[in-house]
Design an enzyme around this catalytic site. Structure first.
Site, PDB file in Angstrom:
ATOM      1  N   ASN A  61       0.865  -1.177   0.000  1.00  0.00           N
ATOM      2  CA  ASN A  61       0.000   0.000   0.000  1.00  0.00           C
ATOM      3  C   ASN A  61       0.904   1.231   0.000  1.00  0.00           C
ATOM      4  OD1 ASN A  61      -1.806   2.038   0.464  1.00  0.00           O
ATOM      5  ND2 ASN A  61      -2.465   1.316   2.489  1.00  0.00           N
TER       6      ASN A  61
ATOM      7  N   SER B 271       3.556  -2.466  10.207  1.00  0.00           N
ATOM      8  CA  SER B 271       5.013  -2.535  10.357  1.00  0.00           C
ATOM      9  C   SER B 271       5.604  -3.890   9.979  1.00  0.00           C
ATOM     10  CB  SER B 271       5.427  -2.127  11.772  1.00  0.00           C
ATOM     11  OG  SER B 271       5.005  -0.802  12.034  1.00  0.00           O
TER      12      SER B 271
ATOM     13  N   GLY C  99       2.554   2.011  10.856  1.00  0.00           N
ATOM     14  CA  GLY C  99       3.495   3.128  10.740  1.00  0.00           C
ATOM     15  C   GLY C  99       4.186   3.472  12.051  1.00  0.00           C
TER      16      GLY C  99
ATOM     17  N   LYS D  49       0.111   4.267  -0.211  1.00  0.00           N
ATOM     18  CA  LYS D  49      -0.517   5.433   0.430  1.00  0.00           C
ATOM     19  C   LYS D  49      -0.281   6.688  -0.425  1.00  0.00           C
ATOM     20  CE  LYS D  49      -0.091   3.020   4.790  1.00  0.00           C
ATOM     21  NZ  LYS D  49       0.048   3.048   6.224  1.00  0.00           N
TER      22      LYS D  49
ATOM     23  N   HIS E  79      -9.350   1.027   4.956  1.00  0.00           N
ATOM     24  CA  HIS E  79      -8.072   1.262   5.624  1.00  0.00           C
ATOM     25  C   HIS E  79      -8.266   2.183   6.828  1.00  0.00           C
ATOM     26  CE1 HIS E  79      -3.971   2.402   6.458  1.00  0.00           C
ATOM     27  NE2 HIS E  79      -3.626   1.294   5.823  1.00  0.00           N
TER      28      HIS E  79
ATOM     29  N   GLU F 106      -6.603   4.560   7.886  1.00  0.00           N
ATOM     30  CA  GLU F 106      -6.407   5.990   7.608  1.00  0.00           C
ATOM     31  C   GLU F 106      -7.649   6.594   6.971  1.00  0.00           C
ATOM     32  OE1 GLU F 106      -2.716   5.346   5.570  1.00  0.00           O
ATOM     33  OE2 GLU F 106      -1.873   4.708   7.487  1.00  0.00           O
TER      34      GLU F 106
HETATM   35  P1  13P Z   1       3.116   0.157   7.708  1.00  0.00           P
HETATM   36  O1  13P Z   1       3.635  -1.105   7.075  1.00  0.00           O
HETATM   37  O2  13P Z   1       3.865   1.383   7.267  1.00  0.00           O
HETATM   38  O3  13P Z   1       2.975   0.028   9.183  1.00  0.00           O
HETATM   39  O4  13P Z   1       1.645   0.369   7.129  1.00  0.00           O
HETATM   40  C1  13P Z   1       0.748  -0.684   7.169  1.00  0.00           C
HETATM   41  C2  13P Z   1      -0.441  -0.316   6.408  1.00  0.00           C
HETATM   42  O5  13P Z   1      -1.164   0.597   6.766  1.00  0.00           O
HETATM   43  C3  13P Z   1      -0.729  -1.048   5.165  1.00  0.00           C
HETATM   44  O6  13P Z   1      -1.966  -0.740   4.670  1.00  0.00           O
END
Ligand code: 13P
Length: 252
Positions: free
Chosen positions: A9, A215, A175, A11, A97, A99
């Protein structure tokens, strides 16, 4: 039987040039030219979906969108519909997601509509869900996950589930550098599979790929992915680096 999936992803990262570079490096580094057991997916921003999909079209790399609107078309400035995604050859979309839930107020009810529209449009859905840190601290994480899945997915017919991939993403691990332990991931993934078995059947539950997100990186992927019910990963930060991402993919 279910397949392993490693999905990146991106983002709101990678402009056109950075997308091209990352895809070039992935294509150069990929040992697999064809795979029947595992899939590799990248998810660029809307503006880069079309070129990225063109660049990977002769490879095993698949492309997913990060979001879509639940209406088919209309006066929804700034939004993108399922049919628009389909029209440029996109077959998979990430929905739910954390976010999107946090920064764009997407509720379980809204997500249920998005899932419904995606299914009607024959898109595959990577459905994300997961508890907040406070939920885990208060040992409420199983209830939260059950409620999220019940509200958004358990109204679906059996036949729709061949278009569903689940991504358990504990919000406290996204994250943050903090990862669920392999035991925590396996415990939750088994709980999720049992929920599907309870609401549908064990047979159906066994076919669903359940990805872990939060992560995941080259250094912890093998341990996480060696669990029986962890069928892949949805990767953020580590998906922006071709070597990291391919190491995760190759660790299956
Ligand atoms: P990270 O791998 O940066 O923690 O993000 C995970 C994520 O939100 C994947 O959609």
């Amino acid at each position: 039987m279910r397949k392993y999936i490693i999905a990146g992803n991106w983002k709101m990262n990678n402009d056109l040039g950075a997308s091209k570079l990352l895809i070039t490096n992935l294509l150069n580094g990929l040992v697999d030219k064809k795979s029947t057991e595992k899939r590799i997916i990248v998810s660029p921003s809307f503006v880069n979906l079309y070129p990225v999909n063109e660049w990977v079209k002769d490879s095993v790399i698949e492309v997913a969108a990060q979001n879509m609107h639940f209406e088919q078309s209309g006066a929804f400035t700034g939004e993108v519909s399922a049919s628009m995604l389909k029209s440029i050859g996109i077959k998979t979309v990430i929905i739910g997601h954390s976010e999107r839930r946090t920064f764009f107020n997407e509720t379980d009810e809204l997500l249920a509509k998005k899932v419904e529209t995606a299914i009607q449009n024959e898109l595959e859905v990577i459905f994300c869900f997961g508890e907040q840190l406070a939920d885990r601290k208060s040992e409420n994480h199983f209830n939260v996950v059950e409620a999220q899945l019940s509200k958004a997915l358990f109204q679906l017919k059996n036949s729709a589930w061949n278009q569903i991939v689940l991504a358990y993403e504990p919000v406290w691990a996204i994250g943050t550098g903090e990862t669920a332990s392999p035991e925590q991931a396996q415990e939750m993934h088994l709980f999720i599979r049992n929920l599907i078995a309870k609401n549908y059947s064990q047979e159906l539950a066994n076919t669903i790929s359940i990805l872990y997100g939060g992560s995941m990186k080259a250094s912890n992927a093998k341990e996480l992915l060696s669990n029986l019910d962890v069928d892949g990963g949805l990767i953020g930060g580590a998906a922006l680096n071709s070597e990291e991402f391919l190491t995760i993919y190759n660790s299956i």
